[in-house]
Design a protein around this motif. Structure first.
Motif, PDB file in Angstrom:
ATOM      1  N   UNK A 293      -5.712 -16.923   3.317  1.00  0.00           N
ATOM      2  CA  UNK A 293      -4.791 -15.912   3.826  1.00  0.00           C
ATOM      3  C   UNK A 293      -4.024 -15.187   2.734  1.00  0.00           C
ATOM      4  N   UNK A 294      -2.720 -15.079   2.919  1.00  0.00           N
ATOM      5  CA  UNK A 294      -1.887 -14.321   1.993  1.00  0.00           C
ATOM      6  C   UNK A 294      -1.859 -14.943   0.599  1.00  0.00           C
ATOM      7  N   UNK A 295      -2.143 -16.248   0.480  1.00  0.00           N
ATOM      8  CA  UNK A 295      -2.194 -16.868  -0.849  1.00  0.00           C
ATOM      9  C   UNK A 295      -3.402 -16.392  -1.640  1.00  0.00           C
ATOM     10  N   UNK A 296      -4.409 -15.870  -0.948  1.00  0.00           N
ATOM     11  CA  UNK A 296      -5.612 -15.376  -1.619  1.00  0.00           C
ATOM     12  C   UNK A 296      -5.649 -13.850  -1.637  1.00  0.00           C
ATOM     13  N   UNK A 297      -4.495 -13.214  -1.438  1.00  0.00           N
ATOM     14  CA  UNK A 297      -4.445 -11.746  -1.408  1.00  0.00           C
ATOM     15  C   UNK A 297      -4.886 -11.148  -2.744  1.00  0.00           C
ATOM     16  N   UNK A 298      -5.597 -10.038  -2.654  1.00  0.00           N
ATOM     17  CA  UNK A 298      -6.082  -9.313  -3.837  1.00  0.00           C
ATOM     18  C   UNK A 298      -5.317  -8.002  -3.938  1.00  0.00           C
ATOM     19  N   UNK A 299      -4.821  -7.693  -5.140  1.00  0.00           N
ATOM     20  CA  UNK A 299      -4.087  -6.444  -5.390  1.00  0.00           C
ATOM     21  C   UNK A 299      -4.878  -5.609  -6.384  1.00  0.00           C
ATOM     22  N   UNK A 300      -5.175  -4.369  -6.018  1.00  0.00           N
ATOM     23  CA  UNK A 300      -5.936  -3.461  -6.886  1.00  0.00           C
ATOM     24  C   UNK A 300      -5.253  -2.103  -6.932  1.00  0.00           C
ATOM     25  N   UNK A 301      -5.405  -1.441  -8.077  1.00  0.00           N
ATOM     26  CA  UNK A 301      -5.037  -0.022  -8.160  1.00  0.00           C
ATOM     27  C   UNK A 301      -6.298   0.764  -7.851  1.00  0.00           C
ATOM     28  N   UNK A 302      -6.277   1.532  -6.774  1.00  0.00           N
ATOM     29  CA  UNK A 302      -7.500   2.189  -6.305  1.00  0.00           C
ATOM     30  C   UNK A 302      -7.549   3.670  -6.651  1.00  0.00           C
ATOM     31  N   UNK A 303      -6.394   4.247  -6.996  1.00  0.00           N
ATOM     32  CA  UNK A 303      -6.380   5.670  -7.338  1.00  0.00           C
ATOM     33  C   UNK A 303      -5.291   5.937  -8.370  1.00  0.00           C
ATOM     34  N   UNK A 304      -5.516   6.987  -9.195  1.00  0.00           N
ATOM     35  CA  UNK A 304      -4.500   7.548 -10.072  1.00  0.00           C
ATOM     36  C   UNK A 304      -3.867   6.552 -11.029  1.00  0.00           C
ATOM     37  N   UNK A 305      -2.772   6.985 -11.625  1.00  0.00           N
ATOM     38  CA  UNK A 305      -1.999   6.166 -12.555  1.00  0.00           C
ATOM     39  C   UNK A 305      -0.555   6.646 -12.532  1.00  0.00           C
ATOM     40  N   UNK A 306       0.340   5.840 -13.062  1.00  0.00           N
ATOM     41  CA  UNK A 306       1.749   6.203 -13.091  1.00  0.00           C
ATOM     42  C   UNK A 306       2.285   6.412 -11.686  1.00  0.00           C
ATOM     43  N   UNK A 307       3.078   7.456 -11.521  1.00  0.00           N
ATOM     44  CA  UNK A 307       3.671   7.743 -10.210  1.00  0.00           C
ATOM     45  C   UNK A 307       2.638   8.234  -9.197  1.00  0.00           C
ATOM     46  N   UNK A 308       1.457   8.620  -9.667  1.00  0.00           N
ATOM     47  CA  UNK A 308       0.404   9.085  -8.756  1.00  0.00           C
ATOM     48  C   UNK A 308      -0.552   7.961  -8.358  1.00  0.00           C
ATOM     49  N   UNK A 309      -0.266   6.736  -8.764  1.00  0.00           N
ATOM     50  CA  UNK A 309      -1.157   5.621  -8.466  1.00  0.00           C
ATOM     51  C   UNK A 309      -1.068   5.219  -6.997  1.00  0.00           C
ATOM     52  N   UNK A 310      -2.147   4.644  -6.516  1.00  0.00           N
ATOM     53  CA  UNK A 310      -2.197   4.071  -5.170  1.00  0.00           C
ATOM     54  C   UNK A 310      -2.700   2.638  -5.304  1.00  0.00           C
ATOM     55  N   UNK A 311      -1.943   1.712  -4.751  1.00  0.00           N
ATOM     56  CA  UNK A 311      -2.295   0.292  -4.818  1.00  0.00           C
ATOM     57  C   UNK A 311      -2.644  -0.227  -3.427  1.00  0.00           C
ATOM     58  N   UNK A 312      -3.520  -1.221  -3.400  1.00  0.00           N
ATOM     59  CA  UNK A 312      -3.874  -1.886  -2.149  1.00  0.00           C
ATOM     60  C   UNK A 312      -3.702  -3.397  -2.291  1.00  0.00           C
ATOM     61  N   UNK A 313      -3.191  -3.987  -1.232  1.00  0.00           N
ATOM     62  CA  UNK A 313      -3.073  -5.441  -1.134  1.00  0.00           C
ATOM     63  C   UNK A 313      -3.882  -5.871   0.084  1.00  0.00           C
ATOM     64  N   UNK A 314      -4.911  -6.726  -0.132  1.00  0.00           N
ATOM     65  CA  UNK A 314      -5.828  -7.101   0.938  1.00  0.00           C
ATOM     66  C   UNK A 314      -5.920  -8.617   1.056  1.00  0.00           C
ATOM     67  N   UNK A 315      -6.012  -9.098   2.298  1.00  0.00           N
ATOM     68  CA  UNK A 315      -6.289 -10.515   2.512  1.00  0.00           C
ATOM     69  C   UNK A 315      -6.944 -10.700   3.881  1.00  0.00           C
ATOM     70  N   UNK A 316      -7.638 -11.823   4.031  1.00  0.00           N
ATOM     71  CA  UNK A 316      -8.280 -12.166   5.305  1.00  0.00           C
ATOM     72  C   UNK A 316      -7.201 -12.484   6.320  1.00  0.00           C
ATOM     73  N   UNK A 317      -7.165 -11.701   7.407  1.00  0.00           N
ATOM     74  CA  UNK A 317      -6.104 -11.868   8.397  1.00  0.00           C
ATOM     75  C   UNK A 317      -6.638 -11.625   9.805  1.00  0.00           C
ATOM     76  N   UNK A 318      -6.978 -12.682  10.555  1.00  0.00           N
ATOM     77  CA  UNK A 318      -7.354 -12.485  11.954  1.00  0.00           C
ATOM     78  C   UNK A 318      -6.172 -11.926  12.749  1.00  0.00           C
ATOM     79  N   UNK A 319      -6.480 -11.114  13.743  1.00  0.00           N
ATOM     80  CA  UNK A 319      -5.446 -10.543  14.613  1.00  0.00           C
ATOM     81  C   UNK A 319      -5.872 -10.721  16.067  1.00  0.00           C
ATOM     82  N   UNK A 320      -5.301 -11.686  16.772  1.00  0.00           N
ATOM     83  CA  UNK A 320      -5.645 -11.854  18.192  1.00  0.00           C
ATOM     84  C   UNK A 320      -5.371 -10.588  19.004  1.00  0.00           C
ATOM     85  N   UNK A 321      -4.292  -9.883  18.642  1.00  0.00           N
ATOM     86  CA  UNK A 321      -3.929  -8.653  19.339  1.00  0.00           C
ATOM     87  C   UNK A 321      -3.536  -7.613  18.290  1.00  0.00           C
TER      88      UNK A 321
END
Length: 383
Positions: A293-321
């Protein structure tokens, strides 16, 4: 189930011994329910707060939340009162509350119970500590308490302000130290509960329709709280009618957590002695060393740099609803709400300077997007 696991055989860990180590030390079974049937089941008279042997290699520790809370609160208020001078208003109010007046200070009672268990786990006396959470209304409320209490402390009196107050006004040094100790215990317990090298959680539900409905939510909360689940068990003995679809639901929940599934058959006769508990053949899976779960979250910079950067934080998360998913932000924490359960997920340092811009969920993976906040993002000095 917990008692049978404590007095039964245990599989040895092949990858790590964790904090508990190896050797020939015994097993400790901890109950948190004032009305737990375990002492009568194993034929001992419980001594509150002190382990009692129940077999040649297992002992029972019965914890009464109130008996743990009152002495610890006395020590805390004594440290606050020893400052001898004016303090923050909220601290003064807390210091005026007598131990006997306490019924439930949010998160504090649960933290003290978990801290007591941590102290036993790290004492070197036990090879395995089995914690029976069956007497609690919602075990995940217990697991969430340290994170919620730490967040509350940080919001009421942030650490940098505590340190500054202690240095500027020595009279507050002891108050700051007392609050710091509580906050350190919160973080220590959080780390212990989510450490896959030390902790192995077991989800036990009845194998009937009720357990089948519960499992997706429990699996989702385990991923959210980073609880390293090793085993998902269906208990036929407590199911009025065994559900035909239970095995498929249990397998799906276990697969997402990297766990195994087991079925515990119903048995004839009472489980009223250690020998009969052992006949259940419960095997306690050791820690796997793999975060979930959140302990295995991956953080990547997927676009740009500096103030124009975009970051993503991803983890396996089932959602019943999926429609009940909620996201918020409080300081350094991402507040995630799933099926009415809210949990603060501590953000890595780079994302603490960012704002949340959106989120997507697909194939049981939650992806949260961040953008740098110009107000706090570090900039390079110009020549």
């Amino acid at each position: 189930m917990a008692a049978a696991g404590a007095v039964g055989k245990r599989r040895r860990a092949t990858n790590s011994t964790g904090l508990l180590g190896g050797g020939q030390r015994g097993t400790l079974l901890v109950t948190l329910d004032r009305d737990s049937p375990v002492p009568e089941m194993v034929g001992v008279y419980p001594t509150r707060g002190r382990p009692v042997p129940i077999s040649s290699d297992a002992s029972l520790l019965s914890l009464d939340p109130l008996s743990v809370l009152e002495p610890a609160w006395s020590n805390f208020t004594e440290a606050i009162g020893a400052s001898g001078g004016p303090t923050l208003p909220v601290v003064s109010v807390l210091g005026s509350v007598a131990p006997g007046e306490l019924t439930s200070l949010p998160g504090f009672e649960e933290l003290l119970l978990l801290r007591r268990i941590r102290d036993e786990a790290t004492s070197g006396r036990w090879t395995t500590v089995v914690v029976d959470c069956s007497g609690l209304g919602d075990p995940f409320a217990l697991l969430r308490a340290p994170a919620a209490l730490s967040q509350t402390i940080d919001r009421l009196w942030p650490r940098h302000r505590r340190l500054a107050a202690a240095s500027e006004r020595p009279v507050l040094a002891r108050v700051s130290a007392a609050v710091d100790e509580v906050d350190r215990d919160c973080r220590d317990v959080i780390d212990l509960l989510s450490d896959p090298h030390t902790t192995a959680a077991h989800l036990v539900v009845d194998s009937g329709p009720r357990g089948e409905r519960q499992l997706p939510r429990l699996a989702a909360l385990a991923a959210l709280t980073a609880l390293p689940v090793r085993q998902v068990s269906g208990n036929d003995g407590t199911a009025a009618v065994v559900s035909a679809g239970f095995e498929a639901v249990a397998a799906a929940a276990a697969a997402g957590l990297g766990a195994v599934t087991t079925r515990i058959p119903a048995v004839d006769g009472p489980l009223d002695r250690v020998a009969r508990l052992r006949r259940l053949g419960i095997l306690v899976e050791p820690p796997s060393g793999a975060p979930v779960g959140t302990a295995a979250a991956v953080v990547d910079r997927v676009e740009g740099s500096g103030l124009q950067a975009v970051y993503e934080m991803r983890w396996h998360q089932p959602l019943p609803d999926p429609s009940a998913l909620g996201l918020g932000r409080a300081g350094d924490d991402l507040l995630v709400t799933i099926s009415g359960f809210r949990f603060p997920v501590r953000l890595p340092s780079v994302l603490r300077r960012c704002s949340v811009t959106g989120a997507t969920w697909d194939d049981d993976e939650l992806c949260v997007r961040f953008a740098p906040d110009p107000a706090v993002w570090p900039t390079r000095p110009t020549a």
